[in-house]
Design a protein around this motif. Structure first.
Motif, PDB file in Angstrom:
ATOM      1  N   LEU A  66       0.847  -1.045  -0.095  1.00  0.00           N
ATOM      2  CA  LEU A  66       0.114  -0.017   0.257  1.00  0.00           C
ATOM      3  C   LEU A  66       1.104   1.263  -0.127  1.00  0.00           C
ATOM      4  N   GLY A  67       1.986   1.410  -0.732  1.00  0.00           N
ATOM      5  CA  GLY A  67       2.614   1.688  -0.576  1.00  0.00           C
ATOM      6  C   GLY A  67       3.112   3.435  -1.424  1.00  0.00           C
ATOM      7  N   TYR A  68       2.116   3.213  -2.604  1.00  0.00           N
ATOM      8  CA  TYR A  68       2.761   4.092  -3.268  1.00  0.00           C
ATOM      9  C   TYR A  68       1.305   5.613  -2.869  1.00  0.00           C
ATOM     10  N   ARG A  69       1.310   6.450  -3.471  1.00  0.00           N
ATOM     11  CA  ARG A  69       0.958   7.934  -3.311  1.00  0.00           C
ATOM     12  C   ARG A  69      -0.978   8.085  -3.664  1.00  0.00           C
ATOM     13  N   ALA A 108       2.419  15.538  10.043  1.00  0.00           N
ATOM     14  CA  ALA A 108       3.402  15.474   9.853  1.00  0.00           C
ATOM     15  C   ALA A 108       3.960  14.051   9.502  1.00  0.00           C
ATOM     16  N   THR A 109       2.901  13.710   8.788  1.00  0.00           N
ATOM     17  CA  THR A 109       3.875  12.411   8.046  1.00  0.00           C
ATOM     18  C   THR A 109       3.639  12.566   6.063  1.00  0.00           C
ATOM     19  N   CYS A 110       2.921  13.329   6.069  1.00  0.00           N
ATOM     20  CA  CYS A 110       2.614  13.530   4.612  1.00  0.00           C
ATOM     21  C   CYS A 110       4.206  14.193   4.118  1.00  0.00           C
ATOM     22  N   ALA A 111       4.395  13.557   2.810  1.00  0.00           N
ATOM     23  CA  ALA A 111       5.778  14.054   2.271  1.00  0.00           C
ATOM     24  C   ALA A 111       5.176  15.142   1.868  1.00  0.00           C
ATOM     25  N   ARG A 112       6.434  15.881   1.258  1.00  0.00           N
ATOM     26  CA  ARG A 112       6.625  17.226   0.491  1.00  0.00           C
ATOM     27  C   ARG A 112       5.525  17.155  -0.282  1.00  0.00           C
ATOM     28  N   PRO A 113       4.595  19.142  -0.587  1.00  0.00           N
ATOM     29  CA  PRO A 113       3.706  18.755  -1.243  1.00  0.00           C
ATOM     30  C   PRO A 113       4.288  19.219  -2.294  1.00  0.00           C
ATOM     31  N   SER A 124       0.616  15.031  -0.264  1.00  0.00           N
ATOM     32  CA  SER A 124       1.224  14.429  -0.987  1.00  0.00           C
ATOM     33  C   SER A 124       1.477  12.592   0.529  1.00  0.00           C
ATOM     34  N   VAL A 125      -0.266  11.866   0.147  1.00  0.00           N
ATOM     35  CA  VAL A 125       0.008  10.636   1.148  1.00  0.00           C
ATOM     36  C   VAL A 125       0.821   9.717   0.454  1.00  0.00           C
ATOM     37  N   ALA A 126       1.884   8.654   1.080  1.00  0.00           N
ATOM     38  CA  ALA A 126       1.745   7.260   0.428  1.00  0.00           C
ATOM     39  C   ALA A 126       0.903   6.419   1.674  1.00  0.00           C
ATOM     40  N   ARG A 127      -0.235   5.786   0.672  1.00  0.00           N
ATOM     41  CA  ARG A 127      -1.066   4.749   1.123  1.00  0.00           C
ATOM     42  C   ARG A 127      -1.058   4.280   2.089  1.00  0.00           C
ATOM     43  N   MET A 128       0.357   3.347   3.063  1.00  0.00           N
ATOM     44  CA  MET A 128       0.800   2.884   3.765  1.00  0.00           C
ATOM     45  C   MET A 128       0.831   3.865   5.071  1.00  0.00           C
TER      46      MET A 128
END
Length: 449
Positions: free
Chosen positions: A45-48, A73-78, A109-113
């Motif tokens: 589940l690691g995709y964006r 805090a866990t979101c990726a750089r936008p 931008s969030v990684a599903r996992m």
């Protein structure tokens, strides 16, 4: 006078189901979640996924405040740009996106996992793993019992299907509600972000979301995911002390292996792929992607050679058929379990979160005595089904998401490709059209409720 709080059974620990579980707990409503995966780390589940205002609003309202802070805090750089490029990495268009205005009215931008680990935090006593749902029974006393493959069962006042596109609950409850192949297939890959792989893509592509319009009906999307921690789970220099403190206190970081990476997904009409594509995995699947992109820029192809073979995943894109209104009962559905949509507008997760927020609000009103449980379910479904199936239609109509799209036809496909590239090129160069495009990106109607 308030009614006795119901006990809610949620089938599926996906984004929508877990958000609902948090919201119900905050509202004082008993809930249990049953998930087929064996533990919290299982599942590729690691995709964006992009979480827009609708999703962020639902998370803010359903999650405890400290967990919403963890989500942020866990979101990726936008992304700073939305780019359109050719298969040769020639820029067709580039739109500068707005900087983050506030935690809700922005694109995350969030990684599903990672999101899964955030949403599992605090629900350790509520989520039951290794529970594959088989069937349910609605009883004369108004309760509903879920049965599982291991021979166990659970009884509650309401059963919520949050078990995705291939929902076993939906198959029993609404057997006429079907999904169909959209006619396209994706191959998703994840590439470790290193100085070398970063150097293979232009700066604007590194800093944004890039749509690849390739000749011959082969399309792709590329985005770079950079997080606030490194491969050893150490907080990176430059991270604010507030975010660093949140991450240090978050136990979910120990359960996830997501690190900086490049997501590169290719897709086309299903007939372009080998007939056994859904059985392919690992290096074999990566090789299929390489074979299908033989005319792509050498740097894009080299990225594919660096893909983590274990991350390569074939995805057959599905879409729901609209369903006439049904009689509400002690079973209901949310997210892909009722309105599966293509990734054309990128709002599937946001719509599931919207469902969770709406259902939670309705059940809270039932618990307060404002309405009966069945009326709360009916009021939820009366709103959810129209906007859900509207998003399905809009996603399917997006260019390139249906196998019937002109882009994939032998003769007119080239003209359709030129037309799509021309549209983006003109839109990016005309100030009024450019502003309208960026406005639509940030405030797409699927993100309004």
């Amino acid at each position: 006078m308030s009614a006795a709080p119901p006990h809610v059974l949620i089938i599926g620990a996906g984004t929508g189901g877990l958000c609902l579980a948090h919201g119900l707990r905050r509202a004082g409503i008993s809930v249990a979640v049953y998930e087929r995966h064996r533990d919290r780390a299982e599942g590729l589940l690691g995709y964006r996924v992009g979480i827009g205002p609708t999703g962020s609003r639902a998370l803010r309202e359903c999650l405890p405040p400290e967990l919403f802070a963890t989500f942020l805090a866990t979101c990726a750089r936008p992304p700073h740009y939305f780019n359109v490029v050719t298969q040769g990495l020639r820029q067709t268009a580039s739109f500068a996106l707005r900087p983050n205005a506030d935690p809700v009215h922005t694109e995350h931008s969030v990684a599903r996992m990672v999101l899964r680990q955030v949403l599992l935090t605090g629900l350790e006593d509520v989520v039951h793993f290794d529970k594959t749902f088989t069937r349910y029974e609605q009883r004369d006393d108004g309760t509903v019992t879920a049965h599982f493959a291991d021979g166990t069962s659970a009884t509650g006042d309401l059963l919520v299907a949050a078990d995705g596109t291939h929902s076993a609950v939906r198959r029993q409850y609404l057997p006429h509600a079907v999904t169909r192949d959209a006619g396209t297939i994706n191959i998703a890959t994840r590439i470790p972000l290193t100085p070398h792989t970063r150097g293979l893509i232009p700066e604007r592509v590194q800093q944004g979301i890039s749509l690849i319009f390739g000749v011959g009906g082969m399309m792709g999307v590329l985005h770079v995911m950079e997080f606030k921690w490194d491969a050893e789970r150490r907080i990176k220099p430059g991270v604010s002390e507030t975010d660093a403190a949140v991450l240090r206190d978050w136990p979910g970081l120990a359960h996830d292996t997501t690190t900086d990476n490049i997501n590169l997904i290719i897709w086309s009409a299903a007939n372009r792929f080998p007939t056994d594509i859904m059985e392919r995995r690992g290096e074999d699947l990566v090789q299929v992607a390489l074979d299908l992109t033989a005319n792509w820029h050498p740097h894009l192809r080299e990225l594919l050679t660096h893909a983590d073979p274990a991350s390569a995943l074939p995805i057959k894109v599905s879409t729901s058929e609209p369903v006439p209104p049904w009689k509400s009962s002690t079973v209901t559905m949310l997210g892909d379990a009722i309105h599966t949509m293509t990734p054309g507008r990128g709002v599937g997760a946001n719509t599931a979160l919207r469902d969770a927020r709406l259902l939670c609000a309705q059940l809270s009103r039932a618990t307060a005595g404002d309405k009966t449980l069945l009326q709360a379910v009916a009021d939820y479904e009366a709103v959810m089904a129209p906007y859900g199936f509207a998003r399905v239609a809009e996603s399917l109509n997006r260019s390139g998401t249906s196998g019937d799209d002109r882009m994939y036809r032998p003769v007119v496909g080239r003209l359709a490709l030129l037309g799509a590239r021309g549209y983006f090129g003109v839109t990016s160069r005309v100030p009024r059209l450019r502003r309208r495009f960026v406005d639509d990106f940030h405030t797409y109607e699927g993100d309004r409720d």
